[in-house]
Scaffold this motif. Structure first.
Motif, PDB file in Angstrom:
ATOM      1  N   UNK A 126     -11.046   9.141  -0.342  1.00 18.43           N
ATOM      2  CA  UNK A 126      -9.939   9.064  -1.291  1.00 18.43           C
ATOM      3  C   UNK A 126      -8.597   9.189  -0.570  1.00 18.43           C
ATOM      4  N   UNK A 127      -8.528  10.061   0.422  1.00 20.32           N
ATOM      5  CA  UNK A 127      -7.294  10.257   1.167  1.00 20.32           C
ATOM      6  C   UNK A 127      -6.931   9.007   1.978  1.00 20.32           C
ATOM      7  N   UNK A 128      -7.935   8.383   2.606  1.00 21.36           N
ATOM      8  CA  UNK A 128      -7.689   7.169   3.386  1.00 21.36           C
ATOM      9  C   UNK A 128      -7.196   6.033   2.493  1.00 21.36           C
ATOM     10  N   UNK A 129      -7.805   5.900   1.331  1.00 26.68           N
ATOM     11  CA  UNK A 129      -7.409   4.837   0.412  1.00 26.68           C
ATOM     12  C   UNK A 129      -5.986   5.058  -0.098  1.00 26.68           C
ATOM     13  N   UNK A 256      -9.119  -9.127  -4.160  1.00 29.23           N
ATOM     14  CA  UNK A 256      -8.720  -9.599  -2.837  1.00 29.23           C
ATOM     15  C   UNK A 256      -7.646  -8.717  -2.206  1.00 29.23           C
ATOM     16  N   UNK A 257      -6.641  -8.288  -2.970  1.00 29.56           N
ATOM     17  CA  UNK A 257      -5.560  -7.481  -2.392  1.00 29.56           C
ATOM     18  C   UNK A 257      -6.094  -6.176  -1.811  1.00 29.56           C
ATOM     19  N   UNK A 258      -6.953  -5.491  -2.562  1.00 24.25           N
ATOM     20  CA  UNK A 258      -7.553  -4.264  -2.034  1.00 24.25           C
ATOM     21  C   UNK A 258      -8.409  -4.562  -0.809  1.00 24.25           C
ATOM     22  N   UNK A 259      -9.152  -5.667  -0.853  1.00 26.68           N
ATOM     23  CA  UNK A 259     -10.020  -6.036   0.262  1.00 26.68           C
ATOM     24  C   UNK A 259      -9.219  -6.257   1.535  1.00 26.68           C
ATOM     25  N   UNK A 260      -8.082  -6.917   1.423  1.00 30.81           N
ATOM     26  CA  UNK A 260      -7.244  -7.174   2.598  1.00 30.81           C
ATOM     27  C   UNK A 260      -6.747  -5.872   3.214  1.00 30.81           C
ATOM     28  N   UNK A 261      -6.314  -4.939   2.363  1.00 31.85           N
ATOM     29  CA  UNK A 261      -5.815  -3.655   2.878  1.00 31.85           C
ATOM     30  C   UNK A 261      -6.924  -2.870   3.581  1.00 31.85           C
ATOM     31  N   UNK A 262      -8.100  -2.836   2.971  1.00 32.77           N
ATOM     32  CA  UNK A 262      -9.219  -2.082   3.549  1.00 32.77           C
ATOM     33  C   UNK A 262      -9.675  -2.712   4.856  1.00 32.77           C
ATOM     34  N   UNK A 284      -7.901  -3.166 -10.392  1.00 36.04           N
ATOM     35  CA  UNK A 284      -9.072  -2.552  -9.766  1.00 36.04           C
ATOM     36  C   UNK A 284      -8.761  -1.231  -9.078  1.00 36.04           C
ATOM     37  N   UNK A 285      -9.747  -0.324  -9.080  1.00 37.85           N
ATOM     38  CA  UNK A 285      -9.666   0.936  -8.338  1.00 37.85           C
ATOM     39  C   UNK A 285     -10.962   1.121  -7.563  1.00 37.85           C
ATOM     40  N   UNK A 286     -10.858   1.607  -6.339  1.00 42.37           N
ATOM     41  CA  UNK A 286     -12.025   1.795  -5.472  1.00 42.37           C
ATOM     42  C   UNK A 286     -12.597   3.188  -5.661  1.00 42.37           C
TER      43      UNK A 286
END
Length: 346
Positions: A126-129, A256-262, A284-286
Motif C-alpha cells: 500500500x505504501x509503495x502504491x 492502463x494508467x495504473x499498469x504503466x506506473x507499476x 480503478x484501485x489496486x
C-alpha cells in the motif's frame, strides 16, 4: 545431451495448463523446445508432466541454490520462471540466485527487490502504491487502534486479512463493530513479520472498496525493464479457495494508467497478476499484486492472448507480431477439476 531450446518452470504445482501453453508456444514459433519442470514433491500433479522432470530441494534448504545452479549449467535454459511466491522471495530477496541465473544468460522475469518485498507484505505494498500515485485502499495494521478509528469515521465495512498472507488467508469482511474480533481471529493463524509470536501488526485492516473486482495481468518487456507491453483484464465472477474460478474478459483501457506506473516503478520484466476494483465511475484501485503468472491468466489466454509465446520469443531472440497481446472481450470461462496418476507407491 540435448541441444533443444529449453525453459524451466519451477514449482508448477497444479498448473498443468501453463506447461501445455509453453509447449504450444514452442510449436507456434517453429521451435523444437523442451519444458523442464522442477519440483520438490515428485508426486505433485506437475512434477512428471514436463518434457523433463527434475527434483530440487525445498527453497529453504541450503542445498536448493547449488542444485538449481547445477541444473542450469547442465540444461542451459533460456528462460526460468516460478509460480510459487516463497520460491520467488528466495530467488529475488533472500539470495542473489535470480541475478546469478541472469549472469548465466537465463531470462528471469520479475520485479525489483523493493517491489518483491512489497508483493509479500500488504502494508508495504500500500505504501509503495501511494508513493507512485496509484489508488489503493488506506491500510493500517490490526494493532493500530487510532488508524482503525480514523478509517471507521468514513466507512462502515472493512476487510481484515493477513499482512503476509496469500490466497485470501485470514480474510474477513466485517462492519466496524466486528473489526476487533476479526483481527483477533486472523492473528491466531497469521504468519509473523518478525518471526516472533504473531500480533495485531501481522494483520491489516482496510476499508471495503465499492465496485467490481477485476484481475489484471501487467506484462513488461523481458529485455527492457519497466517497459509496458500489454495489459490483459477480466472481471471476476466467482472465487474458490482464494483463486478466480470464473471470469469474463473485459476491455483493459481503464487499467492502463495504473499498469504503466507499476511497470515503471517496479522495473517490471514479464507478467505480474494484479487485483483491482473498478468503482461505479470507472476508477480503478489496486488491492494486491502477485509477481508471477496468477490463477487468472487462463481467462485471457483462452480469449486469445498468448504470453508464453511472447516470453519464448524474447528469450530466444525471435521476432513476432503483436497478436500475442490481443484477446476478445466478453469471453466467459470457468475452471474445472481433473486428476492424473503421478506416481506409484514405493
Amino acid at each position: 545431451m540435448s541441444t533443444d531450446p529449453t525453459m524451466v518452470i519451477g514449482s508448477a504445482g497444479r498448473r498443468l495448463y501453463l506447461i501445455d501453453w509453453f509447449r504450444e508456444a514452442f510449436a507456434g514459433l517453429g521451435v523444437r523446445g523442451r519444458v523442464v519442470v522442477t519440483e520438490n514433491d515428485a508426486s505433485s500433479a506437475a512434477a512428471s508432466y514436463g518434457d523433463v522432470a527434475r527434483s530440487l530441494p525445498r527453497y529453504a534448504d541450503p542445498a536448493y541454490g547449488p542444485a538449481l545452479l547445477e541444473l542450469v549449467d547442465e540444461l542451459r535454459p533460456s528462460l526460468f520462471l516460478s509460480v510459487n511466491d516463497y520460491e520467488l522471495m528466495h530467488l529475488h530477496v533472500a539470495t542473489d540466485l535470480a541475478q546469478q541465473l541472469r549472469s548465466r544468460g537465463v531470462m528471469v522475469p520479475g520485479v525489483d527487490r523493493a517491489w518483491q518485498l512489497g508483493c509479500a507484505d500488504k502494508l508495504r505494498m500500500a505504501q509503495l502504491l501511494e508513493e507512485i500515485g496509484v489508488p489503493t485502499p488506506a491500510t493500517v495494521t490490526g494493532d493500530d487502534r487510532a488508524g482503525i478509528e480514523a478509517l471507521a469515521a468514513g466507512v462502515d465495512e472493512f476487510v481484515v486479512k493477513h499482512r503476509l498472507g496469500s490466497a485470501s488467508s485470514g480474510l474477513a469482511l466485517v462492519t466496524s463493530g466486528g473489526v476487533e474480533a476479526a483481527v483477533a481471529a486472523a492473528v491466531a493463524s497469521a504468519p509473523s513479520v518478525d518471526g516472533e509470536e504473531p500480533t495485531g501488526r501481522d494483520v491489516v485492516v482496510q476499508p471495503r472498496l465499492p465496485g467490481l473486482e477485476h484481475g489484471v495481468d501487467i506484462v513488461g518487456d523481458l529485455g527492457e525493464a519497466g517497459t509496458l507491453r500489454a495489459v490483459l483484464a477480466r472481471r471476476k465472477v466467482r472465487m474458490r479457495a482464494g483463486e478466480t474460478d470464473k471470469a469474463i474478459t473485459v476491455d483493459p483501457a481503464p487499467f492502463v494508467a495504473n499498469a504503466e506506473r507499476i511497470a515503471r516503478a517496479a522495473h517490471l520484466t514479464g507478467l505480474v497478476d494484479v487485483d483491482m476494483f473498478l468503482d461505479g465511475q470507472g476508477a480503478p484501485s489496486v488491492i494486491d499484486i502477485n509477481p508471477r503468472f496468477g490463477g487468472g491468466y487462463p481467462f485471457v489466454h483462452l480469449a486469445g492472448a498468448d504470453v508464453p509465446r511472447f516470453y519464448l520469443s524474447r528469450a530466444l531472440g525471435l521476432e513476432i507480431d503483436e497478436q500475442w497481446r490481443e484477446y476478445a472481450p466478453g469471453i466467459v470461462s470457468a475452471k474445472h477439476e481433473s486428476v492424473r496418476v503421478t506416481a506409484r507407491e514405493g
